[in-house]
Scaffold this active site. Structure first.
Site, PDB file in Angstrom:
ATOM      1  N   SER A 165      31.116  29.103  34.013  1.00 62.15           N
ATOM      2  CA  SER A 165      31.459  29.756  32.506  1.00 62.15           C
ATOM      3  C   SER A 165      32.902  29.106  32.429  1.00 62.15           C
ATOM      4  O   SER A 165      33.360  29.520  31.362  1.00 62.15           O
ATOM      5  CB  SER A 165      31.441  31.233  32.404  1.00 62.15           C
ATOM      6  OG  SER A 165      32.239  31.877  33.076  1.00 62.15           O
ATOM      7  N   GLY A 188      38.532  37.746  35.534  1.00 61.50           N
ATOM      8  CA  GLY A 188      39.642  38.282  36.197  1.00 61.50           C
ATOM      9  C   GLY A 188      40.152  36.910  37.071  1.00 61.50           C
ATOM     10  O   GLY A 188      41.350  36.682  36.961  1.00 61.50           O
ATOM     11  N   ASP A 189      39.441  36.141  37.686  1.00 64.70           N
ATOM     12  CA  ASP A 189      39.859  35.102  38.308  1.00 64.70           C
ATOM     13  C   ASP A 189      40.094  33.999  37.711  1.00 64.70           C
ATOM     14  O   ASP A 189      41.314  33.065  37.780  1.00 64.70           O
ATOM     15  CB  ASP A 189      38.581  34.801  39.317  1.00 64.70           C
ATOM     16  CG  ASP A 189      38.225  35.675  40.243  1.00 64.70           C
ATOM     17  OD1 ASP A 189      39.128  36.408  40.610  1.00 64.70           O
ATOM     18  OD2 ASP A 189      36.992  35.746  40.836  1.00 64.70           O
ATOM     19  N   THR A 224      31.655  38.517  34.911  1.00 63.72           N
ATOM     20  CA  THR A 224      31.853  38.082  36.261  1.00 63.72           C
ATOM     21  C   THR A 224      33.003  36.808  36.342  1.00 63.72           C
ATOM     22  O   THR A 224      32.689  35.950  35.775  1.00 63.72           O
ATOM     23  CB  THR A 224      30.581  37.771  36.774  1.00 63.72           C
ATOM     24  OG1 THR A 224      29.628  38.546  36.521  1.00 63.72           O
ATOM     25  CG2 THR A 224      30.758  38.012  38.361  1.00 63.72           C
ATOM     26  N   LYS A 232      28.997  32.001  47.744  1.00 62.60           N
ATOM     27  CA  LYS A 232      28.064  31.430  47.164  1.00 62.60           C
ATOM     28  C   LYS A 232      27.425  32.638  46.255  1.00 62.60           C
ATOM     29  O   LYS A 232      27.207  33.843  46.795  1.00 62.60           O
ATOM     30  CB  LYS A 232      26.852  30.997  47.951  1.00 62.60           C
ATOM     31  CG  LYS A 232      25.768  30.379  47.131  1.00 62.60           C
ATOM     32  CD  LYS A 232      25.809  28.998  46.731  1.00 62.60           C
ATOM     33  CE  LYS A 232      24.552  28.435  46.033  1.00 62.60           C
ATOM     34  NZ  LYS A 232      24.593  26.990  45.844  1.00 62.60           N
ATOM     35  N   GLY A 252      40.812  43.679  30.973  1.00 63.77           N
ATOM     36  CA  GLY A 252      39.660  43.259  30.416  1.00 63.77           C
ATOM     37  C   GLY A 252      39.867  43.075  28.796  1.00 63.77           C
ATOM     38  O   GLY A 252      40.670  42.494  28.646  1.00 63.77           O
ATOM     39  N   GLY A 267      39.021  33.433  45.749  1.00 62.22           N
ATOM     40  CA  GLY A 267      39.850  32.457  45.866  1.00 62.22           C
ATOM     41  C   GLY A 267      39.511  31.188  45.203  1.00 62.22           C
ATOM     42  O   GLY A 267      40.197  30.407  44.431  1.00 62.22           O
TER      43      GLY A 267
HETATM   44  O1  RIB Z   1      35.627  37.685  40.989  1.00 63.17           O
HETATM   45  C1  RIB Z   1      34.242  37.302  40.862  1.00 63.17           C
HETATM   46  C2  RIB Z   1      33.778  37.039  42.363  1.00 63.17           C
HETATM   47  O2  RIB Z   1      33.505  38.132  43.006  1.00 63.17           O
HETATM   48  C3  RIB Z   1      32.414  36.335  42.313  1.00 63.17           C
HETATM   49  O3  RIB Z   1      32.596  35.171  42.148  1.00 63.17           O
HETATM   50  C4  RIB Z   1      31.896  36.819  43.587  1.00 63.17           C
HETATM   51  O4  RIB Z   1      31.790  35.622  44.567  1.00 63.17           O
HETATM   52  C5  RIB Z   1      33.054  37.824  44.227  1.00 63.17           C
HETATM   53  O5  RIB Z   1      33.528  37.377  45.113  1.00 63.17           O
HETATM   54 NA    NA Z   2      31.447  34.403  32.539  1.00 67.02          NA
END
Ligand code: RIB
Ligand code: NA
Length: 308
Positions: free
Chosen positions: A294, A252-253, A249, A11, A222, A40
């Site tokens: 986002s 990268g995921d 934030t 969270k 980036g 994840g």
């Molecule tokens: O990579 C971003 C994430 O890193 C965030 O959502 C936070 O939960 C951390 O795990």
């Molecule tokens: Na964002």
């Protein structure tokens, strides 16, 4: 299944601040929001929003954050047959500060994520073995991620490791076991011991990581895009489109989740094209606040991202 993720759910508790605080300093933030995060789960949700059939193998606590999280997966069409609630620990949390430039600092408390066991991975063999792609990160115990990658390999499933957050002395078997090794610049610095500030430096670090045994290294940079090198040892640079950064934030995921979508659902595309499109999707996410909040849905994006 197209994409299976064995990894973390957190969270996110996000404070927006003019600048990041110094040690011992109290500063006044301008806004606070909750969000669903964890590397994840972020990657899984990104792949799902683009149209991949996804499954999440992970753990949340038996608490309000955990219940909310399971609902969030359902809302995103993620299969949660193997996302368990545990009473042994609280749902993982990430305390995040985002400054006016869209840069962040994050503290994670892994909680329930740390209770995922090798047995849980073994119990998911059925789902993992039928997937096209498995993604792992390092927000659960690294040896659990490695067990998942080995299991996927045994069944010929393509494996992607996002070695985040980076650990010193990463078990060397991670390199030989993964098809795509995808660090960002900070993780690549820690893992290679080299400076990774520019594209040429990233190319040198990517080659060093490749020599540790992976098939392909994708190093994200980036706003500088990404660098990729495969067995031909000829690094390529994939530049990123310029965008106005609001909150990076989870970008990268978004990249890794989008890449897994392309590898599993549009595997005929050349690798460089998959990476260019993944970068564009990550670039979309930095223009909006929050992590999963986002991430675009397929319909929000230009159709050419899905042309064959
Ligand atoms: O990579 C971003 C994430 O890193 C965030 O959502 C936070 O939960 C951390 O795990
Ligand atoms: Na964002």
């Amino acid at each position: 299944m197209d994409v299976v993720v064995v990894g973390s759910c957190m969270k996110d508790l996000i404070s927006y601040v003019p600048r990041l605080p110094d040690p011992g300093e109290t500063i006044v933030g301008t806004k606070f929001t909750f969000g669903y995060g964890g590397k994840g789960a972020n990657q899984c949700v990104m792949a799902a929003r683009l149209g991949a059939k996804t499954s999440m193998i992970g753990k949340v606590g038996e608490d309000d954050f955990g219940r909310g999280y399971l609902k969030n997966f359902e809302d995103n069409g993620v299969n949660i047959e193997h996302t368990e609630m545990t009473s042994a620990a609280a749902t993982g949390v990430a305390t995040i500060a985002v400054n006016d430039d869209g840069q962040n600092a994050i503290i994670i408390v892994k909680g329930a994520n740390d209770t995922l066991t090798e047995q849980d991975v073994a119990n998911s063999e059925d789902v993992i073995s039928k997937a096209k792609v498995l993604i792992c990160q390092l927000e659960i115990s690294p040896h659990i991620s490695l067990a998942a990658i080995k299991l996927a390999r045994k069944h010929g499933v393509v494996t992607i490791l996002n070695p985040a957050p980076a650990v010193l002395n990463l078990d060397p078997s991670f390199y030989s076991m993964c098809d795509y090794f995808c660090p960002n610049e900070t993780e690549a610095e820690i893992l290679s011991g080299l400076s990774v500030k520019s594209v040429p430096e990233a190319m040198t670090a990517a080659l060093l990581l490749l020599d540790k045994g992976c098939r392909t290294v994708v190093l994200t940079l980036g706003e500088q895009g990404a660098v990729c090198v495969s067995q031909d040892r000829k690094p390529i640079h994939i530049p990123a489109k310029k965008v106005k950064q609001v909150d990076s934030t989870g970008a990268g995921d978004a990249f890794v989740g989008a890449f897994a979508f392309y590898v599993s659902c549009m595997s005929h595309l050349p690798l460089a094209e998959m990476l260019k499109r993944s970068g564009e999707i990550a670039g979309h996410s930095v223009q909006f606040p929050g992590t999963q909040t986002s991430y675009p849905h397929r319909g929000d994006l230009q159709g050419d991202l899905f042309f064959s």
